[in-house]
Design a protein around this motif. Structure first.
Motif, PDB file in Angstrom:
ATOM      1  N   UNK A  40      -4.357   5.496  -8.149  1.00  0.00           N
ATOM      2  CA  UNK A  40      -5.574   4.921  -8.042  1.00  0.00           C
ATOM      3  C   UNK A  40      -5.742   3.843  -9.271  1.00  0.00           C
ATOM      4  N   UNK A  41      -5.111   4.213 -10.495  1.00  0.00           N
ATOM      5  CA  UNK A  41      -5.246   3.123 -11.459  1.00  0.00           C
ATOM      6  C   UNK A  41      -4.340   1.957 -11.443  1.00  0.00           C
ATOM      7  N   UNK A  42      -3.317   1.843 -10.454  1.00  0.00           N
ATOM      8  CA  UNK A  42      -2.832   0.756 -10.092  1.00  0.00           C
ATOM      9  C   UNK A  42      -2.903   0.393  -8.747  1.00  0.00           C
ATOM     10  N   UNK A  43      -3.955   1.177  -8.040  1.00  0.00           N
ATOM     11  CA  UNK A  43      -4.409   0.608  -6.660  1.00  0.00           C
ATOM     12  C   UNK A  43      -3.266   0.431  -5.585  1.00  0.00           C
ATOM     13  N   UNK A  44      -2.071   0.872  -6.031  1.00  0.00           N
ATOM     14  CA  UNK A  44      -1.053   1.141  -4.690  1.00  0.00           C
ATOM     15  C   UNK A  44      -0.422   2.132  -4.755  1.00  0.00           C
ATOM     16  N   UNK A  45       0.461   2.478  -3.473  1.00  0.00           N
ATOM     17  CA  UNK A  45       1.178   3.601  -3.216  1.00  0.00           C
ATOM     18  C   UNK A  45       2.481   3.673  -3.908  1.00  0.00           C
ATOM     19  N   UNK A  46       3.035   4.716  -4.610  1.00  0.00           N
ATOM     20  CA  UNK A  46       4.286   4.826  -5.195  1.00  0.00           C
ATOM     21  C   UNK A  46       4.681   6.191  -4.675  1.00  0.00           C
TER      22      UNK A  46
END
Length: 106
Positions: A97-103
């Motif tokens: 959520x802090x980067x706004x993408x999936x990892x």
């Protein structure tokens, strides 16, 4: 009537599919994988199995490719295949959520 063409001087390029982009990334890092792979695993098999797992999961295809490559490297170091058949190892997509993408996480 004219058809739309590429902008002046720039050829039209197609974006790579997520699977092709990952394949290129892993192929570029074949030497690093070869250094950490155990003798009973070939790098080609590791890449093939990782790509198959990647293509089966739509959410994994949304992940940052570097995190996928990190998972492949970690499983290679341990001598585990991420095929899902034997259940030795898995790539699990998580939303950062802090980067706004999936990892992907190993």
């Amino acid at each position: 009537m004219t058809t739309p063409t590429a902008t002046k001087g720039k050829p039209e390029t197609k974006a790579l599919s997520p699977a092709k982009a990952l394949s290129n990334l892993l192929t570029d890092h074949k030497d690093q994988l070869k250094m950490v792979a155990p003798k009973f695993l070939t790098v080609d098999k590791i890449i093939r199995v990782a790509l198959t797992s990647f293509q089966k999961n739509y959410t994994l295809q949304q992940c940052d490719p570097i995190t996928i490559a990190r998972c492949v490297m970690q499983s290679t170091q341990l001598g585990l295949l991420m095929d899902g058949v034997l259940g030795e190892a898995y790539m699990v997509p998580y939303k950062n959520n802090s980067k706004g993408r999936y990892e992907a996480q190993f």
